[in-house]
Design a protein around this motif. Sequence first.
Motif, PDB file in Angstrom:
ATOM      1  N   ASP A  23       0.825  -1.213   0.000  1.00  0.00           N
ATOM      2  CA  ASP A  23       0.000   0.000   0.000  1.00  0.00           C
ATOM      3  C   ASP A  23       0.859   1.263   0.000  1.00  0.00           C
ATOM      4  O   ASP A  23       1.831   1.361   0.746  1.00  0.00           O
ATOM      5  N   SER A  24       0.506   2.236  -0.852  1.00  0.00           N
ATOM      6  CA  SER A  24       1.159   3.563  -0.899  1.00  0.00           C
ATOM      7  C   SER A  24       2.599   3.540  -1.396  1.00  0.00           C
ATOM      8  O   SER A  24       3.381   4.428  -1.058  1.00  0.00           O
ATOM      9  N   SER A  28      -6.744   5.973  -3.637  1.00  0.00           N
ATOM     10  CA  SER A  28      -7.056   5.490  -2.294  1.00  0.00           C
ATOM     11  C   SER A  28      -7.296   3.979  -2.302  1.00  0.00           C
ATOM     12  O   SER A  28      -7.505   3.373  -3.351  1.00  0.00           O
ATOM     13  N   THR A  29      -7.290   3.402  -1.100  1.00  0.00           N
ATOM     14  CA  THR A  29      -7.095   1.966  -0.924  1.00  0.00           C
ATOM     15  C   THR A  29      -8.260   1.089  -1.397  1.00  0.00           C
ATOM     16  O   THR A  29      -8.055   0.164  -2.187  1.00  0.00           O
ATOM     17  N   HIS A  40       2.520   2.827   4.373  1.00  0.00           N
ATOM     18  CA  HIS A  40       1.416   3.806   4.464  1.00  0.00           C
ATOM     19  C   HIS A  40       1.672   4.698   5.684  1.00  0.00           C
ATOM     20  O   HIS A  40       2.219   4.238   6.679  1.00  0.00           O
ATOM     21  N   ASP A  85      -1.502   0.072  -4.637  1.00  0.00           N
ATOM     22  CA  ASP A  85      -2.834   0.603  -4.946  1.00  0.00           C
ATOM     23  C   ASP A  85      -2.802   2.088  -5.303  1.00  0.00           C
ATOM     24  O   ASP A  85      -3.742   2.617  -5.881  1.00  0.00           O
ATOM     25  N   HIS A  86      -1.737   2.778  -4.952  1.00  0.00           N
ATOM     26  CA  HIS A  86      -1.572   4.204  -5.260  1.00  0.00           C
ATOM     27  C   HIS A  86      -0.208   4.625  -4.743  1.00  0.00           C
ATOM     28  O   HIS A  86       0.447   3.861  -4.037  1.00  0.00           O
ATOM     29  N   TYR A 128      -7.777   8.328   7.773  1.00  0.00           N
ATOM     30  CA  TYR A 128      -9.043   8.570   7.093  1.00  0.00           C
ATOM     31  C   TYR A 128     -10.039   9.133   8.093  1.00  0.00           C
ATOM     32  O   TYR A 128     -10.542   8.439   8.954  1.00  0.00           O
TER      33      TYR A 128
HETATM   34 ZN   LIG Z   1      -3.864   2.462  -0.048  1.00  0.00          ZN
END
Ligand SMILES: [Zn+2]
Length: 451
Positions: free
Chosen positions: A42-43, A81-82, A197, A283-284, A449
Motif C-alpha cells: 500500500d502507498s 485510495s485503498t 502507508h 494501490d496508489h 481517514y
Molecule cells: Zn492504499
Amino acid sequence: LTAREAQIAASLCLTVVMGGAACSGRAPAPARAEGVILVSIDSLRPDHLGCYGYATATSPNLDTLCRDSVVFTQAIAHAPSTLSSHASLLTSLIPQHHGASVTRMVALARDHLTLASALASAGFHTASFNGGGQIDALFGLDHGFQVYQSPRPAHDEEAWARDVGADRFGTVVAAAGGWLDENRGRFFLFLHTYEVHHPYRPDPAFSTLLPESYDGPLPGDISIDLLERINAGRLEATPKDLAHVVHAYDVEIRSVDAALGVLVADLKRRGLYDRTLLIVTSDHGEEFGEHGKMGWHSHTLHDELLRVPLVVKFPGSWRAGTSLDAQVRGIDVAPTVMSVARIAIPPAFEGVDLVRYAGRGERPPPYAIAEIDGGGGGVRSQEWKWDRRSLYRLASDRGETADVARTYPGMAEKLRRIKQALVSEDENASPSTVVPTADLRERLRGLGYVE
Ligand SMILES: [Zn+2]
C-alpha cells in the motif's frame, strides 16, 4: 499457437535447455502458473525503488526479482485510495463500475465476479493476508477467498503503535508461509501491507541500513498528526525536515523489501518459484510536496498518486529482464492472472491480458480511467491527462505543473468524451451500504481517514 501448444513448447524448451530462462523467455507465452501471488504494498511509489531508478538502496530484493520479471514502467492505479483501487485490481472493473467506496460506505456488491472467486471456481485454494482497514472484509473484497485474514483493529493509535509488528509485511509473509505449509495444489495468495502507508514508523533495524544525518526537530516516527500540521501550515518544515519525512518512508520500504526477500527465498525452498506467477504492485502512490501536500494521498489524480510499480514474474521467468514503457492499468492485472493460469478470462473483466503486450509488442488500450473516492474522475493517456477541469500535457510536463485546458480546448473536450464513453457503459447496479464497527472506525482513523 494455441495456449496449449505454447505451453507444450515452453515446457519442451525448458526440458531441453535444462531450465534455461533465456529459452523460456523466447516462448510465445509463459508456462501455466500453478500458483499465483499478488502482492500489494500500500502507498508504494515506483520512483522510490531501485529497479525504477531510485538512487537510495531501498529495494535490493525487489531489484533482484525485477531481473526475473517483466517490469511495467507506466502502470496506473484507478484511484488514489485503498478500497477503490484494490476493488479495481480484484474485479477488473473501473471504480465507477465496481462502486465500492469508503466515503459513501458502500461495499463491493456480491454479484461482481472477483479474481479470487474466478480462481476458486477453477479449483484454486485462495487466501489473503492483509492489513484490513479499507480492505476489511466488511467492504466486500473477501469475496472468493477461503481465508481472508486482517489484523484485529487496535482501539487507539497508542495501542496500534505498541502492536506495530502487525503492520509489518514480515508478519504477512510469515502467515502466508504457514498457510502454504497446509495447502497443496494450485493456489492464489493476495498479500497486502500498510507498512509504508502513513504514519511512518520505520523499524530501527532498517534505519541503520539507510543512514541519514538529520539533526532537526522532527522525531523518528512521523505521525498522521505531524503530517496534518505540516500540510495545514501549522508546522513550518524546512527542506531538511521534509527530506527526513521521506527518509522514514524509504526505511519502511527497505523493511518491506527484506520481507519480500524472505517470501521469494521461501518459494524457492518449496520448489514453487518457477511455477508461480508473482506480481508486486501497489494501490496508489504518495505525495511528497509535488502539489502542496506532504506524506499524503487520496486527494488528487496527479501522477505521484496514480503511478504504481508493476513487477510481473511469470512462470519460468518468461521475458525476464524486459521492461515495458506503454501505459497499463490496474484492471489489466486480473485478466493477466487468468491467462497465465490458463482459465478463460470472464467477459465481465474490463482489463486486457498483458501477456499479449509483453509477448508480441502490441499496444495496450490507450486510456486509463481514475477516480477520487467521493470526488471526480479523469482519464490518462501516455501523452495527456484530463482531470475534470484541468488538462496536462504529460509528454512535455511530467510534473503536471501547467493546466493547458485553454491552450488545447479540443483535446480537453476529446478526453472528457472518452471518459464519459468509458464510464457510462454500466452503473453500479446494487450498492450495499455498510456500517463499520467501532474497531474498524478506529483503524481507519489510525490510517488517516477522517470522517
Ligand atoms: Zn492504499
